[in-house]
Design a protein around this motif. Structure first.
Motif, PDB file in Angstrom:
ATOM      1  N   ASP A  50       0.828  -1.213   0.000  1.00 14.38           N
ATOM      2  CA  ASP A  50       0.000   0.000   0.000  1.00 14.38           C
ATOM      3  C   ASP A  50       0.857   1.256   0.000  1.00 14.38           C
ATOM      4  N   LEU A  51       1.938   1.237   0.764  1.00 20.95           N
ATOM      5  CA  LEU A  51       2.839   2.393   0.790  1.00 20.95           C
ATOM      6  C   LEU A  51       3.500   2.594  -0.572  1.00 20.95           C
ATOM      7  N   GLU A  52       3.903   1.499  -1.203  1.00 19.32           N
ATOM      8  CA  GLU A  52       4.519   1.603  -2.520  1.00 19.32           C
ATOM      9  C   GLU A  52       3.519   2.087  -3.562  1.00 19.32           C
ATOM     10  N   ARG A  53       2.276   1.669  -3.446  1.00 20.22           N
ATOM     11  CA  ARG A  53       1.228   2.131  -4.368  1.00 20.22           C
ATOM     12  C   ARG A  53       0.986   3.623  -4.173  1.00 20.22           C
ATOM     13  N   ASP A  54       0.941   4.063  -2.935  1.00 14.02           N
ATOM     14  CA  ASP A  54       0.775   5.496  -2.667  1.00 14.02           C
ATOM     15  C   ASP A  54       1.922   6.297  -3.272  1.00 14.02           C
ATOM     16  N   LEU A  55       3.112   5.763  -3.191  1.00 16.95           N
ATOM     17  CA  LEU A  55       4.278   6.421  -3.777  1.00 16.95           C
ATOM     18  C   LEU A  55       4.121   6.547  -5.292  1.00 16.95           C
ATOM     19  N   GLN A  56       3.614   5.515  -5.936  1.00 17.62           N
ATOM     20  CA  GLN A  56       3.373   5.565  -7.374  1.00 17.62           C
ATOM     21  C   GLN A  56       2.309   6.610  -7.717  1.00 17.62           C
ATOM     22  N   LEU A  57       1.278   6.719  -6.881  1.00 15.20           N
ATOM     23  CA  LEU A  57       0.234   7.713  -7.120  1.00 15.20           C
ATOM     24  C   LEU A  57       0.778   9.136  -6.994  1.00 15.20           C
ATOM     25  N   VAL A  58       1.661   9.348  -6.041  1.00 17.15           N
ATOM     26  CA  VAL A  58       2.291  10.663  -5.888  1.00 17.15           C
ATOM     27  C   VAL A  58       3.124  10.974  -7.123  1.00 17.15           C
ATOM     28  N   GLU A  59       3.836   9.971  -7.647  1.00 13.00           N
ATOM     29  CA  GLU A  59       4.626  10.165  -8.859  1.00 13.00           C
ATOM     30  C   GLU A  59       3.729  10.537 -10.042  1.00 13.00           C
TER      31      GLU A  59
END
Length: 97
Positions: A50-59
Motif C-alpha cells: 500500500d505504501l509503494e502504491r501510494d508512492l506511485q500515485l504521488v509520482e
C-alpha cells in the motif's frame, strides 16, 4: 496567473516532488523497521504494498502537474468559466421566481 496566494501548478509539482522523496524514504525506513522487528510476511504484505502504491500515485500526480503547468492559464480559465456558469442556464430559475 492564479489570483491571490494560490500556488501555481509548477509549485505544486515541486511540492509533490519533495513529497515523493519523503514518501520514498518512509517506505524504505518502514522496510528496515519491519525487517529488524521480524514482521511476519503477512504483516509485511499488509503494509508495504500500500505504501509503494501510494508512492506511485504521488509520482503520477507529480507528472500530471508538471504537464499541466505548461497550460495552466487555459486550465484556470476553463475552471473559472465553469464556476461562473452561463447566464442562459440560470435564466429559467430566475424567471420562475
Amino acid at each position: 496567473m492564479p489570483e491571490g496566494n494560490e500556488p501555481t501548478f509548477a509549485e505544486i509539482a515541486v511540492a509533490l516532488t519533495l513529497l515523493k522523496i519523503k514518501a520514498g524514504m518512509d517506505v524504505e525506513k518502514t522496510k528496515i523497521i519491519a525487517e529488524r522487528i521480524g514482521l511476519s510476511k503477512m504483516g509485511y504484505e499488509l503494509i508495504i504494498p500500500d505504501l509503494e502504491r501510494d508512492l506511485q500515485l504521488v509520482e503520477c500526480a507529480m507528472e500530471l502537474f508538471r504537464e499541466m503547468a505548461a497550460i495552466e492559464p487555459q486550465i484556470r480559465a476553463a475552471i473559472a468559466r465553469k464556476n461562473v456558469g452561463s447566464w442562459l442556464s440560470r435564466f429559467p430559475k430566475v424567471a420562475a421566481l
